[in-house]
Scaffold this active site. Sequence first.
Site, mmCIF file in Angstrom:
data_model
loop_
_atom_site.group_PDB
_atom_site.id
_atom_site.type_symbol
_atom_site.label_atom_id
_atom_site.label_comp_id
_atom_site.label_asym_id
_atom_site.label_seq_id
_atom_site.Cartn_x
_atom_site.Cartn_y
_atom_site.Cartn_z
ATOM 1 N N PRO A 86 8.223 103.549 102.577
ATOM 2 C CA PRO A 86 8.649 104.936 102.345
ATOM 3 C C PRO A 86 7.528 105.949 102.194
ATOM 4 O O PRO A 86 7.792 107.098 101.880
ATOM 5 C CB PRO A 86 9.445 104.827 101.046
ATOM 6 C CG PRO A 86 8.782 103.722 100.316
ATOM 7 C CD PRO A 86 8.330 102.733 101.346
ATOM 8 N N GLY A 87 6.273 105.551 102.357
ATOM 9 C CA GLY A 87 5.198 106.515 102.385
ATOM 10 C C GLY A 87 4.224 106.464 101.231
ATOM 11 O O GLY A 87 3.354 107.342 101.136
ATOM 12 N N GLY A 88 4.323 105.484 100.340
ATOM 13 C CA GLY A 88 3.393 105.411 99.224
ATOM 14 C C GLY A 88 1.963 105.198 99.676
ATOM 15 O O GLY A 88 1.046 105.925 99.252
ATOM 16 N N LYS A 89 1.732 104.216 100.534
ATOM 17 C CA LYS A 89 0.376 103.956 101.022
ATOM 18 C C LYS A 89 -0.069 105.038 102.004
ATOM 19 O O LYS A 89 -1.253 105.379 102.060
ATOM 20 C CB LYS A 89 0.320 102.572 101.684
ATOM 21 C CG LYS A 89 0.651 101.422 100.737
ATOM 22 C CD LYS A 89 0.586 100.100 101.452
ATOM 23 C CE LYS A 89 0.955 98.960 100.528
ATOM 24 N NZ LYS A 89 2.366 99.024 100.088
ATOM 25 N N ASP A 136 7.041 103.542 111.617
ATOM 26 C CA ASP A 136 7.986 102.599 111.043
ATOM 27 C C ASP A 136 9.025 102.260 112.096
ATOM 28 O O ASP A 136 9.472 103.137 112.848
ATOM 29 C CB ASP A 136 8.670 103.158 109.801
ATOM 30 C CG ASP A 136 9.270 102.062 108.943
ATOM 31 O OD1 ASP A 136 8.574 101.566 108.044
ATOM 32 O OD2 ASP A 136 10.433 101.687 109.180
ATOM 33 N N ASP A 155 8.598 100.143 117.509
ATOM 34 C CA ASP A 155 8.407 98.762 117.103
ATOM 35 C C ASP A 155 6.908 98.483 117.060
ATOM 36 O O ASP A 155 6.197 98.699 118.040
ATOM 37 C CB ASP A 155 9.094 97.826 118.094
ATOM 38 C CG ASP A 155 9.119 96.383 117.620
ATOM 39 O OD1 ASP A 155 8.278 96.017 116.783
ATOM 40 O OD2 ASP A 155 9.979 95.609 118.089
ATOM 41 N N ASP A 203 0.996 96.693 106.294
ATOM 42 C CA ASP A 203 1.714 96.143 105.140
ATOM 43 C C ASP A 203 2.974 95.493 105.693
ATOM 44 O O ASP A 203 4.028 96.105 105.778
ATOM 45 C CB ASP A 203 2.039 97.253 104.142
ATOM 46 C CG ASP A 203 2.687 96.726 102.884
ATOM 47 O OD1 ASP A 203 2.385 95.575 102.510
ATOM 48 O OD2 ASP A 203 3.513 97.439 102.285
ATOM 49 N N CYS A 219 3.657 91.425 100.190
ATOM 50 C CA CYS A 219 4.076 91.199 98.804
ATOM 51 C C CYS A 219 4.656 89.791 98.670
ATOM 52 O O CYS A 219 5.630 89.575 97.954
ATOM 53 C CB CYS A 219 5.073 92.254 98.350
ATOM 54 S SG CYS A 219 6.542 92.400 99.388
#
Length: 606
Positions: free
Chosen positions: A293-296, A314, A341, A358, A415
């Site tokens: 969602p754009g944190g990094k 994305d 993609d 990520d 993660c």
Amino acid sequence: MGGTGRARRKKRLQEHGSGLEGVEALIKEPKRLKGAHPHRSKRDHQPQRGPQQSRREDWLGDDEGDELPIEVQARELEYRTTEENDDAAHELRDMVTPRTDAPFLQNQRHDEDGSATLPSLKSEEGRGKDLLGRDAVRKQVMPDLLRLMDWAANPEPGLRRSEVIDRVRDLLVGEYDYLPTLLAKMMDLFPGTEVLDALDANEAPRPMTLRVNTLRTRRRELAQALIARGMNVDPIEKWSQVGLLVSSSQVPVGATPEYLAGHYMIQSASSFLPVMALGPKPGEKVLDMAASPGGKTTYIAALMNNSGLLFANDAKRERIKALVSNIHRMGVKNAVVCNYDGRNFPSVMAGFDRVLLDAPCSGTGVICHDPSVKTQRTDDDISATAHLQKQLLLAAIDCCEASPSKCGFIVYSTCSILVEENEAVIDYALRKRNVKVVPADLPFGIPGFKRFRQFRFHPSLEEARRIYPHLHNLDGFFICKLQKFANGIRKQNTTEEPNSSSDDEDEDHPSSAGEEGDDDELDGNDSASHRKDSLEIGDTTVGDTRCASASEDPATTLELTSSGHPCGGPRCARMKPPATENWKLADSRLERIRMFRRRVRMMRSL
């Protein structure tokens, strides 16, 4: 009907008064939902309505002629306010949910006010167990775990080691609600009593952390503003200059004026590390391949000081909305949002200085946020995710540019704490592309594996870093930094491996037997060329078909029957060993091991 409505409005105005005070009192009346009026209770013959239309009509009613215009406007305003609050709650859910795009993953639970709710040891769904029962299980399995740590010196009479492992696993499966296969992987990863600490850490919530947006404010100023609003915040340890730890809060963390103004982002502290390892510089061309969602992405833009060019891509279109919203909210001006993609992105654009991947993963490092991981991650799911990760990493490497004057950098992170999704993926990329592992320069973390059960990885993977919840009190993470020193595809007969220090260390580089043939199918660009190159050394050509001999000693001659070769080619009565000059071409121990394994597989097929 119109006359009846006017009569009712006139009567209600007479009750409240016809002046301004009467209109205000009329507005403050409790809102009447659809169906409350006696004449609107029958809705059996109404046409089919969509969910959005149904909700709007429940707020506004069918017959707006029965209400004053100011009442209709008040309902419209209340409806829009409710919609905005729902959108804010969904946006907050995207912020605090880790990057796990695999289709079998679930979202984190949230309160009605939008604040994150982390699962406790005894949650409402019954996933947690009674602490007294858990302590009893720990006491029961502790002797077995201690015995397994030193089984050669202290075996249990009458039982094999595998039987003791199965007994411990069954007890832990019943207590912690894991799939047996997933818990077996956890026991392999954390030997002895450490597995109990890891399982308990997955049941406890992680601290909530914020990342300060340096494009709009400073950490000290933001901390003072949040403390004034009733939020107890403290700076994270010295390794981060932009992190704040939220101990408690009297207001919703995702609904403060500072949050709406883009002064901070709700973000896990462990997700700071991939961007810190990437180290973007102002003026560079950077790609975030899985950005939502754009944190990094917004952290990269802050480190670049809104200069250069940042591409945020994305693959899922429904996640682009949250990505664009956060980019605008955080004041990012150098970003370009894409919806491709990631596996096909090299055909769209390349030549990036730095690339962050990520990757979607199984989420085994964030079980505290999503307990469904324990019961939904099968071996097939993990294998499918690892397959996708290898494809994405090769694409990320191909997007990066390597020139004689400047090398490109790629950071791979997940993660997940499983070896199949981390070291195995990096080791595959080292064998397929001209990259090498370089130090990530992170202040803490456990070194990556060189050797794990039947797997043998490149020794340079010690430079990768693992983050464990039970050791660092952060979400489980894996970070590895790669440097691309040449463009193109790595040749199979390369005489010098990157990061290799000695011939003894090269023995750890190849993966387990049988993995080499499966990996060739992942790379759509070079699979055919790699299969051809793998048969150019030490093989004998018979007609149009190449047949490989199998022998541990190159001087040994392999005799085959004249009934035909299982490869489907022409019959061969005798196959000679590879010529001495051809054998010298494979002067690295790595290539010799691979050639030997191909011959062993051929012999087994006979």
